[in-house]
Design an enzyme around this catalytic site. Structure first.
Site, PDB file in Angstrom:
ATOM      1  N   GLU A 181      -9.686  -4.735   3.776  1.00 42.64           N
ATOM      2  CA  GLU A 181      -9.031  -4.523   2.491  1.00 42.64           C
ATOM      3  C   GLU A 181      -9.064  -3.053   2.092  1.00 42.64           C
ATOM      4  O   GLU A 181      -8.136  -2.553   1.451  1.00 42.64           O
ATOM      5  CB  GLU A 181      -9.717  -5.370   1.401  1.00 42.64           C
ATOM      6  CG  GLU A 181      -8.961  -5.415   0.076  1.00 42.64           C
ATOM      7  CD  GLU A 181      -9.148  -4.179  -0.792  1.00 42.64           C
ATOM      8  OE1 GLU A 181      -8.179  -3.769  -1.462  1.00 42.64           O
ATOM      9  OE2 GLU A 181     -10.266  -3.614  -0.790  1.00 42.64           O
ATOM     10  N   GLU A 182     -10.127  -2.367   2.505  1.00 42.43           N
ATOM     11  CA  GLU A 182     -10.325  -0.982   2.076  1.00 42.43           C
ATOM     12  C   GLU A 182      -9.457  -0.016   2.883  1.00 42.43           C
ATOM     13  O   GLU A 182      -9.937   0.795   3.675  1.00 42.43           O
ATOM     14  CB  GLU A 182     -11.803  -0.600   2.199  1.00 42.43           C
ATOM     15  CG  GLU A 182     -12.746  -1.384   1.304  1.00 42.43           C
ATOM     16  CD  GLU A 182     -12.584  -1.060  -0.186  1.00 42.43           C
ATOM     17  OE1 GLU A 182     -11.766  -0.181  -0.517  1.00 42.43           O
ATOM     18  OE2 GLU A 182     -13.288  -1.678  -0.995  1.00 42.43           O
TER      19      GLU A 182
ATOM     20  N   ASP B 249     -14.957  -6.520   4.291  1.00 49.22           N
ATOM     21  CA  ASP B 249     -15.286  -5.199   4.801  1.00 49.22           C
ATOM     22  C   ASP B 249     -16.012  -4.328   3.784  1.00 49.22           C
ATOM     23  O   ASP B 249     -15.914  -4.527   2.579  1.00 49.22           O
ATOM     24  CB  ASP B 249     -14.035  -4.490   5.301  1.00 49.22           C
ATOM     25  CG  ASP B 249     -12.960  -4.338   4.221  1.00 49.22           C
ATOM     26  OD1 ASP B 249     -12.773  -5.290   3.437  1.00 49.22           O
ATOM     27  OD2 ASP B 249     -12.312  -3.277   4.163  1.00 49.22           O
TER      28      ASP B 249
ATOM     29  N   HIS C  94     -17.293   1.680  -5.446  1.00 46.55           N
ATOM     30  CA  HIS C  94     -17.129   2.876  -4.615  1.00 46.55           C
ATOM     31  C   HIS C  94     -18.118   3.980  -5.001  1.00 46.55           C
ATOM     32  O   HIS C  94     -17.932   5.133  -4.624  1.00 46.55           O
ATOM     33  CB  HIS C  94     -15.683   3.408  -4.651  1.00 46.55           C
ATOM     34  CG  HIS C  94     -14.689   2.487  -4.019  1.00 46.55           C
ATOM     35  ND1 HIS C  94     -13.667   2.929  -3.213  1.00 46.55           N
ATOM     36  CD2 HIS C  94     -14.561   1.137  -4.060  1.00 46.55           C
ATOM     37  CE1 HIS C  94     -12.949   1.898  -2.798  1.00 46.55           C
ATOM     38  NE2 HIS C  94     -13.481   0.799  -3.299  1.00 46.55           N
TER      39      HIS C  94
END
Length: 390
Positions: free
Chosen positions: A138-139, A81, A361
C-alpha cells in the site's frame, strides 16, 4: 451493541499477532513472512478457501455463512506492508529489522481482520460470503491495483468492498467517514530544466541559468492553486527535490525538480496536470531555456460510494454508539490505494480513532492496541448486518 464479547476475548491474541508483525516488518511486495503467517492462520481458523499470490503476495480468505440464499459477497481489506524507517518508539516489541518499521499501523489492520476472520469462521452467523483481503504494497507500490488487476473482484464475485485505517488524533474508539472524496489522489512529477552552462562569475550573461529557471518554476507553480483552482476545492503542489550543479563557480546546464500533487476532484486533477506542464514550459522559455515535465498518476481519489458509506457509518454506530461516529468528516489530503478497489466495486473506507499520539509515518509512532477490538468488531458487524442470517 458494544464490542462483540467473543472478539473482546481475542484481544490478547490479536495483540500478540500484531506485536510479532511489528517486530518483523516487511516492505512493499516483499511481505512473504507476513503473508505466510496470515495464510496459515486463515487455514487454522477453517476458512473455506485460502489463496496466496494474488497481486504478487496478497492473501485472500473465503468464509461462507450458514446460509447462501442472499447470493451476496462482500470484501474486507487490510494492508500488510511497513515503511522504510528507523523506529524510535522504544516499545518492547520494536522492529528487529534496521531501517524498517510499521509506522502506519498496517500490523494492527492485519491483526484486526485476522481476529474478525477467526470469529466469522467459528460462528458463520450470516447469509452470504465474506472475503477477507490482505494486501501488500500500500505504501507507494499500488498493491490494491495489483490485486484488482489479478482478478480479485471477478474471481470471487465481490459485490461490495470495505476498508479501514487507524487515525491518530481522532478519539480512541471513534469512527469517521463520509460519502464522496475521503482521501486525495496522489501523483508525482518530475521537471527537467535545460539551460546553457557557463562560468558563474566571469560569464553569467553568456549562460542560461537552469537554477534561476528552476527557482522561478517553483514559485510559478503555486499560482496554479492560487489562481487556477476553484477556491472552494482543494489542491496541493509541493516541490520536494531540487538538484543542480557540481561546483560553486559553474552555472549548471541542467536542473532536476520533483514533487507531489494532491487533489480531491478528478477534474481538478486533470487541470493541475495540464497547468504544471504549461507553466514549467512557459517559464523556461521566458528565460531562454526549456523544461520537460513528466507527470505520473499514482493513486486515484479515495471516493466512498454514498450508500456504502451510510452502511459503514451505521455499522460503526452499532459498535461504538451514535455519538462516537462522524459521518461527515473533513477529507484529508493523504492518499490510499484502496481507491483502486473503490473504482472496481462500490464500497467505503473508514477511519478508526487511535487517540493522542504521534502521527502515522513518524519514527516514534505507536499503535494503540486498545482499538483492536473495535476494529475486529466493526468487521464482524459489517458482515452480519449486511448479510443477516435471518
Amino acid at each position: 451493541m458494544p464490542i462483540v464479547n467473543r472478539v473482546a476475548a481475542l484481544s490478547d491474541e490479536m495483540a500478540a499477532w500484531r506485536h510479532d508483525f511489528h517486530e518483523n516488518p516487511e516492505l512493499l511486495y516483499d511481505v512473504h513472512r507476513t503473508a505466510g503467517i496470515v495464510a496459515d492462520r486463515l487455514r487454522e481458523f477453517g476458512c473455506d478457501e485460502v489463496v496466496t499470490g494474488i497481486g504478487r503476495t496478497g492473501v485472500v480468505g473465503v468464509i461462507r455463512g450458514r446460509k447462501s440464499n442472499s447470493g451476496k459477497t462482500i470484501g474486507l481489506r487490510a494492508d500488510m506492508d511497513a515503511l522504510p524507517m528507523q523506529e524510535t518508539s522504544g516499545v518492547a516489541y520494536a522492529s528487529k529489522v534496521p531501517g524498517k518499521m510499521h509506522a502506519c499501523g498496517h500490523d494492527g489492520h492485519t491483526a484486526m481482520l485476522l481476529g474478525a476472520a477467526k470469529y466469522l469462521t467459528e460462528t458463520r452467523n450470516f447469509d452470504g460470503t465474506a472475503i477477507v483481503i490482505f494486501q501488500p504494497a500500500e505504501e507507494g507500490g499500488g498493491g490494491g491495483k495489483a490485486m484488482v488487476d489479478d482478478g480479485l473482484m471477478t474471481r470471487w464475485g465481490i459485490q461490495e468492498v470495505y476498508g479501514l485505517h487507524n487515525m491518530p488524533g481522532l478519539p480512541e474508539g471513534h469512527f469517521a467517514t463520509k460519502p464522496g472524496a475521503l482521501l486525495a489522489s496522489a501523483d508525482s512529477l518530475e521537471i527537467t530544466v535545460h539551460g546553457k552552462g557557463g562560468h558563474a562569475g566571469a560569464g553569467p550573461h553568456r549562460a542560461v541559468d537552469s537554477v534561476l529557471i528552476g527557482s522561478q518554476i517553483v514559485n510559478a507553480l503555486q499560482s496554479i492553486v492560487a489562481r487556477n483552482v476553484d477556491p472552494l476545492k482543494s489542491a496541493v503542489i509541493s516541490i520536494t527535490k531540487f538538484n543542480a550543479g557540481t561546483a560553486f563557480n559553474v552555472i549548471p546546464e541542467i536542473a532536476h525538480l520533483a514533487g507531489t500533487v494532491r487533489t480531491l476532484d478528478p477534474e481538478i486533477r486533470d487541470l493541475v496536470e495540464r497547468r504544471i506542464g504549461e507553466v514549467a514550459d512557459s517559464v523556461a522559455r521566458a528565460y531562454g531555456g526549456s523544461a520537460e515535465t513528466k507527470y505520473n498518476r499514482m493513486y486515484p481519489v479515495t471516493m466512498n460510494h454514498a450508500r456504502e458509506a451510510g452502511v459503514a457509518a451505521d455499522v460503526a454506530r452499532d459498535v461504538v454508539g451514535n455519538d462516537r461516529v462522524d459521518d461527515r468528516t473533513t477529507p484529508l489530503m493523504g492518499a490510499e490505494d484502496f481507491s483502486f478497489m473503490l473504482e472496481a466495486r462500490p464500497g467505503a473506507f473508514v477511519f478508526l480513532g487511535m487517540g493522542d499520539g504521534n502521527e502515522c509515518h513518524h519514527p516514534g509512532y505507536i499503535f494503540n492496541d486498545n482499538i483492536l477490538g473495535h476494529g475486529a468488531s466493526y468487521w464482524v458487524r459489517l458482515v452480519e448486518k449486511t448479510m443477516p442470517a435471518g
